[in-house]
Design a protein around this motif. Structure first.
Motif, PDB file in Angstrom:
ATOM      1  N   CYS A 100     -11.317  -4.217   4.432  1.00  0.00           N
ATOM      2  CA  CYS A 100     -11.271  -2.986   5.233  1.00  0.00           C
ATOM      3  C   CYS A 100     -11.289  -3.309   6.724  1.00  0.00           C
ATOM      4  O   CYS A 100     -10.531  -2.727   7.508  1.00  0.00           O
ATOM      5  N   PHE A 107      -7.886  -4.629   7.877  1.00  0.00           N
ATOM      6  CA  PHE A 107      -6.903  -3.567   8.099  1.00  0.00           C
ATOM      7  C   PHE A 107      -7.155  -2.860   9.428  1.00  0.00           C
ATOM      8  O   PHE A 107      -6.209  -2.531  10.163  1.00  0.00           O
ATOM      9  N   SER A 142      -4.170  -3.292  11.807  1.00  0.00           N
ATOM     10  CA  SER A 142      -3.436  -2.029  11.782  1.00  0.00           C
ATOM     11  C   SER A 142      -1.985  -2.251  11.338  1.00  0.00           C
ATOM     12  O   SER A 142      -1.028  -1.975  12.079  1.00  0.00           O
ATOM     13  N   VAL A 199       2.388  -4.376   4.607  1.00  0.00           N
ATOM     14  CA  VAL A 199       1.550  -5.397   3.969  1.00  0.00           C
ATOM     15  C   VAL A 199       2.331  -6.024   2.829  1.00  0.00           C
ATOM     16  O   VAL A 199       2.933  -5.317   1.999  1.00  0.00           O
ATOM     17  N   LEU A 244      -6.195  -2.810  -2.095  1.00  0.00           N
ATOM     18  CA  LEU A 244      -5.144  -2.993  -1.098  1.00  0.00           C
ATOM     19  C   LEU A 244      -4.207  -1.786  -1.062  1.00  0.00           C
ATOM     20  O   LEU A 244      -3.806  -1.324   0.015  1.00  0.00           O
ATOM     21  N   LEU A 281      -5.885   1.080   0.729  1.00  0.00           N
ATOM     22  CA  LEU A 281      -5.921   0.844   2.169  1.00  0.00           C
ATOM     23  C   LEU A 281      -4.545   1.055   2.799  1.00  0.00           C
ATOM     24  O   LEU A 281      -4.431   1.599   3.908  1.00  0.00           O
ATOM     25  N   CYS A 282      -3.508   0.637   2.094  1.00  0.00           N
ATOM     26  CA  CYS A 282      -2.151   0.874   2.589  1.00  0.00           C
ATOM     27  C   CYS A 282      -1.861   2.364   2.680  1.00  0.00           C
ATOM     28  O   CYS A 282      -1.257   2.835   3.662  1.00  0.00           O
ATOM     29  N   HIS A 305      -3.851   3.775   5.681  1.00  0.00           N
ATOM     30  CA  HIS A 305      -3.342   3.345   6.986  1.00  0.00           C
ATOM     31  C   HIS A 305      -1.850   3.628   7.158  1.00  0.00           C
ATOM     32  O   HIS A 305      -1.264   3.235   8.158  1.00  0.00           O
ATOM     33  N   SER A 350       0.623   2.284   5.628  1.00  0.00           N
ATOM     34  CA  SER A 350       1.350   1.004   5.642  1.00  0.00           C
ATOM     35  C   SER A 350       2.252   0.923   4.421  1.00  0.00           C
ATOM     36  O   SER A 350       1.842   1.286   3.312  1.00  0.00           O
TER      37      SER A 350
END
Length: 322
Positions: free
Chosen positions: A61, A64, A68, A72, A102, A105-106, A109, A111
């Protein structure tokens, strides 16, 4: 503005190739990470490198937040089938639980997530008439090559996974987590990736055969398992195409040749002018492997060819340029 790229598993064979290729392009700001320190730290590459354990949610975390990332690329995995077969909890934690984290988190964010998977999600029990390749006789030039069956049906991205070992099972479940959680993603299935390995990296079939034959050592190679071998540089090219693409879903990024593993070994011997008599083709039964492998796990690249204009190179061409 440069795009921030985060490569997870950047010490690995495929991850390092992608790291090197992207860090040479001025339009990207690249951060690589791995469980261990940078194996090429003395090269002073144009990238940042972090040592992290993707099983540690808090650490990831924070990574990331620091990077930023716009995109990924996850090349990390516990990928040794025999080890996974006897270490279920560890394999699931790395190949499924960490991947789900992951993916989340993507999503949080915003991503794009490109996640590498494998042909081992399939059972290899396809005996139908070939749909993507014409049936052809064994073209190996050496008389001592074991007779191999004709190429079978190649898996496409819509075929249902049915893994025969725990490694394949965890990679399948990791794929499911990515597709369930992410809104902007590509799952990249690769197969028997080969190329020049760096010190500290796992070997691959081509490098292994080359090293053994150069040393005058005999080698047993399975003759009744068929794959679509993939040059590591082509994987990097395919992923770069997906980085710029808006297409979501699964893509097979592999070679377009359907070869018995023993035939790969003989092609290496021929191209490098090495003693092919040291190569001993054996059957899967004779190999007596602890962990089952799919026998016919070749994958079709028609989707990648059509949507990405992906054009992999032939094994003989790569060996000629080695």
């Amino acid at each position: 503005m440069k795009k921030n790229i985060l490569i997870i598993g950047a010490n690995g064979f495929t991850g390092r190739q992608i790291l090197n290729d992207l860090s040479n392009q001025t339009k990207y700001k690249v951060t690589g990470c791995s469980l261990h320190p940078d194996i090429c730290a003395n090269n002073k590459g144009n990238y940042h490198f972090k040592v992290i354990d993707i099983r540690n949610k808090e650490v990831v975390c924070n990574l990331f937040k620091e990077v930023s990332p716009d995109l990924v690329i996850n090349c990390s995995a516990l990928s040794v089938p025999d080890y996974c077969e006897t270490h279920h909890e560890e394999a699931f934690l790395i190949n499924v639980t960490a991947v789900a984290q992951l993916a989340q988190l993507c999503r949080d964010h915003k991503s794009r997530f490109i996640h590498l998977s494998t042909d081992f999600v399939f059972d290899g029990k396809t005996y139908e008439t070939p749909k993507h390749f014409k049936t052809k006789k064994d073209t190996n030039p050496y008389e001592n090559q074991a007779v191999s069956p004709s190429p079978q049906y190649l898996y496409n991205e819509d075929d249902t996974p049915a893994p025969v070992n725990y490694y394949g099972y965890t990679k399948w479940k990791g794929e499911e987590k990515v597709s369930e959680i992410c809104q902007d993603y590509a799952i990249v299935r690769v197969e028997i990736v080969y190329g020049k390995a760096l010190s500290g990296q796992h070997g691959n079939i081509v490098q292994l055969v080359m090293n053994r034959l150069h040393a005058g050592q005999e080698i047993r190679v399975v003759s009744d398992q068929w794959r679509t071998p993939t040059y590591v540089g082509d994987v990097s090219v395919g992923i770069q195409k997906l980085m710029e693409s808006t297409h979501n879903g699964i893509f097979h990024i592999c070679g377009d040749e359907y070869l018995a593993i023993s035939d790969i070994a003989f092609q290496v011997a021929e191209a490098m002018n090495l003693n092919y008599n040291l190569i001993h083709p054996v059957t899967t039964k004779e190999m007596n492997e602890f962990t089952p492998r799919p026998r016919y796990s070749g994958m079709s690249i028609e989707k990648a060819q059509k949507l990405l204009n992906y054009q992999p190179r032939k094994l003989k061409q790569i060996l000629t340029e080695w």
